[in-house]
Design a protein around this motif. Structure first.
Motif, short mmCIF file in Angstrom:
data_model
loop_
_atom_site.label_atom_id
_atom_site.label_comp_id
_atom_site.label_asym_id
_atom_site.label_seq_id
_atom_site.Cartn_x
_atom_site.Cartn_y
_atom_site.Cartn_z
N THR A 108 35.06 57.90 49.95
CA THR A 108 35.42 57.63 51.33
C THR A 108 34.31 58.12 52.24
N ILE A 109 34.63 58.43 53.51
CA ILE A 109 33.56 58.65 54.49
C ILE A 109 32.97 60.05 54.46
N GLY A 110 33.61 61.00 53.77
CA GLY A 110 33.09 62.37 53.75
C GLY A 110 31.66 62.47 53.26
N PRO A 111 31.34 61.99 52.05
CA PRO A 111 29.96 62.06 51.57
C PRO A 111 28.99 61.25 52.44
N VAL A 112 29.47 60.16 53.00
CA VAL A 112 28.61 59.31 53.83
C VAL A 112 28.17 60.06 55.08
N ILE A 113 29.11 60.69 55.78
CA ILE A 113 28.77 61.42 57.01
C ILE A 113 27.93 62.65 56.68
N SER A 114 28.29 63.37 55.61
CA SER A 114 27.52 64.55 55.23
C SER A 114 26.07 64.21 54.94
N ALA A 115 25.86 63.13 54.19
CA ALA A 115 24.50 62.74 53.84
C ALA A 115 23.70 62.30 55.06
N ASP A 154 38.95 77.51 73.73
CA ASP A 154 38.16 76.78 72.74
C ASP A 154 36.68 76.87 73.07
N GLU A 155 35.86 77.22 72.07
CA GLU A 155 34.41 77.35 72.26
C GLU A 155 33.66 76.11 71.79
N ASP A 156 34.36 75.16 71.20
CA ASP A 156 33.69 74.05 70.53
C ASP A 156 34.12 72.70 71.09
N ILE A 157 33.59 71.66 70.47
CA ILE A 157 34.03 70.29 70.71
C ILE A 157 35.03 69.92 69.63
N SER A 158 36.21 69.48 70.01
CA SER A 158 37.20 68.97 69.05
C SER A 158 37.14 67.45 69.12
N LEU A 159 36.86 66.81 68.00
CA LEU A 159 36.50 65.39 68.01
C LEU A 159 37.19 64.64 66.88
N ILE A 160 37.62 63.42 67.17
CA ILE A 160 38.11 62.53 66.13
C ILE A 160 37.21 61.29 66.10
N ALA A 161 36.98 60.78 64.91
CA ALA A 161 36.16 59.58 64.73
C ALA A 161 36.88 58.64 63.78
N MET A 162 37.11 57.42 64.23
CA MET A 162 37.80 56.41 63.43
C MET A 162 36.88 55.22 63.26
N PHE A 163 36.40 55.03 62.03
CA PHE A 163 35.35 54.05 61.74
C PHE A 163 35.93 52.76 61.16
N ASP A 164 35.22 51.69 61.38
CA ASP A 164 35.51 50.42 60.72
C ASP A 164 34.74 50.35 59.40
N HIS A 165 35.11 49.41 58.55
CA HIS A 165 34.36 49.00 57.35
C HIS A 165 34.27 50.06 56.24
N GLU A 166 35.20 51.05 56.23
CA GLU A 166 35.20 51.99 55.11
C GLU A 166 35.54 51.28 53.81
N GLU A 167 36.44 50.30 53.87
CA GLU A 167 36.89 49.62 52.66
C GLU A 167 35.81 48.79 52.00
N VAL A 168 34.71 48.56 52.68
CA VAL A 168 33.62 47.78 52.10
C VAL A 168 32.32 48.58 52.07
N GLY A 169 32.41 49.92 52.13
CA GLY A 169 31.24 50.75 51.91
C GLY A 169 30.68 51.49 53.09
N SER A 170 31.15 51.23 54.30
CA SER A 170 30.75 51.96 55.51
C SER A 170 29.34 51.66 56.00
N ALA A 171 28.64 50.74 55.33
CA ALA A 171 27.26 50.44 55.71
C ALA A 171 27.21 49.31 56.73
N SER A 172 27.55 49.65 57.97
CA SER A 172 27.52 48.67 59.05
C SER A 172 27.24 49.39 60.36
N ALA A 173 27.08 48.64 61.42
CA ALA A 173 26.80 49.23 62.73
C ALA A 173 27.99 50.01 63.27
#
Length: 553
Positions: free
Chosen positions: A495-502, A363-382
């Motif tokens: 969901t979180i795709g557009p949020v992380i991309s932006a 593997d040449e890369d970083i394989s990473l998982i991210a599990m966030f809170d507050h997606e159900e209310v817009g993802s705009a939190s710490a």
């Protein structure tokens, strides 16, 4: 044959279809099965058994049943073509049952990672000198969000991140800061609706309570965090009897979220019998006096502490009914919080398998998982996907693997080479509401993963990101990936795709396992789709770099 009849009736009785006396098992059942209901079940199950088992298997199972005595103690092979998928499904069900809230989801995930040798990185300390190629790590935020990753042994500074993202939260009822409420001599708890739940499904359910409790440590004066999970039906939201509703009220079934969703904990009469009303409450700290004493006593008992040591809490209600397999072939998983704990489980398992199966060597890369809170209310939190967590993780990990030197040029190169597989449950076509789906984009359960698209950018998928995932799926011979597009006359979720991309500039795709009853207290998905999802996640970690490199420009 006699044995086949015995076997099938045994299965019928175990499933509650018919009542069969134990002494009839292994006898001439053709002459004793006189009831129409028993005849029907016998014929159906006999044909069903013959469809999936050889005669020798049925005879052996029936013979074992005939000689075993009690029916309920017999462990029979499942009558299902889904047998290969069930072990993973049961593991996912255990994960979900252990995770009634984001705090427990992160704890369950951390336990899995640590058992496989992952090392926790304290978020307050520098990563430099603590991350190395071939390593396995994780960190948490607020104990409700997690990032875990492996470093490929061939990693070079500036290489990319292969990211699978999901969320730990689900719609539920959370206990309000001032929980005490009494109405009509019933002890209740004040609750707040979190997210967009199908709230009518919360009525007449056996509800437990879970979450985080802050406890004063008398020995050193610190505030400790404890998790609590009261997995028994201590709360209930009763429906109003049909006789007390008008015809219009029955037809509408409108739920007033403030008035109608208040759960009952106990009766005031019971409280009086225990002497609780006679106890003088001399604690006036602005918090304790506003809490239901029975709730505090229960929490203290569960944690084996004094009530006076409880400083605060974050609690939510959950359905105590465990996840289960359903359908005649055991082809469904019925559970709470499939949105989105199914993804969280699969992400953790895929990362574990990627490391355990020796994939880091090349593997040449970083394989990473991210599990966030507050997606159900817009993802705009710490701790949500809209926070700096993802961008900071890429920057800090990249710097740590570059001798501790932060390099904007290398960071930009890493972002360019990175990819986010944002995974959240998808809408399977509902046979009773098929018109709600766009006819050309109607995913089915047990038919593979679903790519979600929306030209108005509610989902992050585009032609290139969609192609990359389809090519990864082809490499491991998965069923063709399904597609979902919402009807033009319906609103589209996000969901979180557009949020992380932006927020980061990374490419992303939005996907999910097809499911029914999304945001109900109890949801449904296909058993084989869990295996499809895990296989795709592992293929993404293993083959993304080659597939991405084949695309010009």
């Amino acid at each position: 044959s006699k044995y086949m009849m015995s076997f099938c009736l045994l299965r019928a009785r175990a499933r509650g279809v018919v009542t069969v006396p134990s002494h009839l098992i292994g006898t001439n059942l053709v002459t004793t099965a006189q009831q129409p209901r028993m005849k029907s079940a016998l014929l159906c199950l006999t044909a069903h058994a013959a469809s999936f088992y050889s005669t020798s298997t049925i005879v052996a199972a029936a013979a074992f049943a005939a000689n075993s005595g009690g029916v309920n103690k017999v462990s029979m092979p499942p009558l299902t073509p889904m047998a290969d998928y069930i072990p993973l499904a049961k593991k996912a069900m255990s994960y979900i049952d252990s995770s009634p809230d984001p705090f427990h989801a992160i704890k369950t995930s951390a336990d899995m990672l640590e058992e496989a040798g992952f090392v926790e990185l304290p978020d307050s300390r520098p990563y430099s000198g603590n991350i190395n190629p071939g390593g396995k790590y994780y960190f948490t935020k607020n104990r409700s969000t997690m990032v875990a990753f492996t470093v490929g042994e061939k990693y070079q500074p500036g290489n990319g991140f292969k990211i699978i993202g999901g969320h730990t939260d689900s719609p539920n009822l959370k206990v309000k800061p001032r929980s005490k409420k009494v109405a009509s001599d019933c002890i209740q708890l004040r609750v707040e609706c979190y997210g967009g739940g199908l709230w009518h499904t919360w009525f007449d359910r056996d509800l437990g309570i879970s979450g985080r409790v802050l406890v004063r440590n008398e020995s050193n004066g610190s505030i400790d965090q404890h998790l609590v999970k009261i997995d028994r039906p201590i709360l209930r939201i009763p429906n109003l009897a049909i006789h007390l509703q008008t015809a219009d009220e029955r037809a509408a079934f409108k739920v007033n979220k403030e008035d109608h969703l208040v759960p009952i904990l106990a009766t005031a009469a019971k409280k009086a019998l225990t002497g609780e009303n006679n106890k003088k409450d001399d604690v006036k700290d602005g918090w304790t006096e506003h809490q239901e004493p029975l709730l505090l006593q229960m929490l203290a008992s569960e944690l084996d502490i004094n009530v006076s040591n409880i400083a605060d809490f974050e609690l939510n209600l959950f359905d105590t009914q465990a996840a289960s397999l359903g359908g005649i072939h055991s082809e469904f998983v019925h559970a709470s919080r499939l949105d989105n704990l199914a993804t969280c489980f699969l992400a953790v398992q895929a990362l574990l398998d990627h490391a355990i199966e020796g994939k880091l060597e090349n593997d040449e890369d970083i394989s990473l998982i991210a599990m966030f809170d507050h997606e159900e209310v817009g993802s705009a939190s710490a701790t949500g996907a809209g926070s700096p967590i993802m961008g900071d993780a890429v920057e800090r990990i990249s710097a740590a693997l570059n001798a501790g030197e932060s390099n904007p040029d290398l960071y930009s190169a890493a972002i360019h080479k990175s990819f986010v597989l944002s995974v959240d449950q998808a809408h399977a076509i509902h046979p009773n509401y098929a018109s709600k789906h766009e006819k050309g984009h109607a995913p089915k359960m047990n038919d593979g993963m679903v790519i979600k698209r929306n030209s108005n950018q509610r989902y992050a998928t585009n032609s290139i990101t969609g192609l990359i995932i389809r090519e990864c799926a082809k490499k491991v011979k998965l069923p063709p990936v399904q597609e979902f597009v919402v009807r033009n006359d319906c609103g589209c979720g996000s969901t979180i795709g557009p949020v992380i991309s932006a927020a980061t500039g990374m490419r992303a795709i939005d996907m999910g396992c097809p499911s029914l009853s999304m945001h109900s207290i109890r949801e449904t998905m296909g058993v084989s789709d869990l295996t499809h999802g895990l296989t795709l996640f592992k293929a993404f970690f293993e083959h993304f770099r080659d597939v991405d490199s084949s695309i010009q420009g």
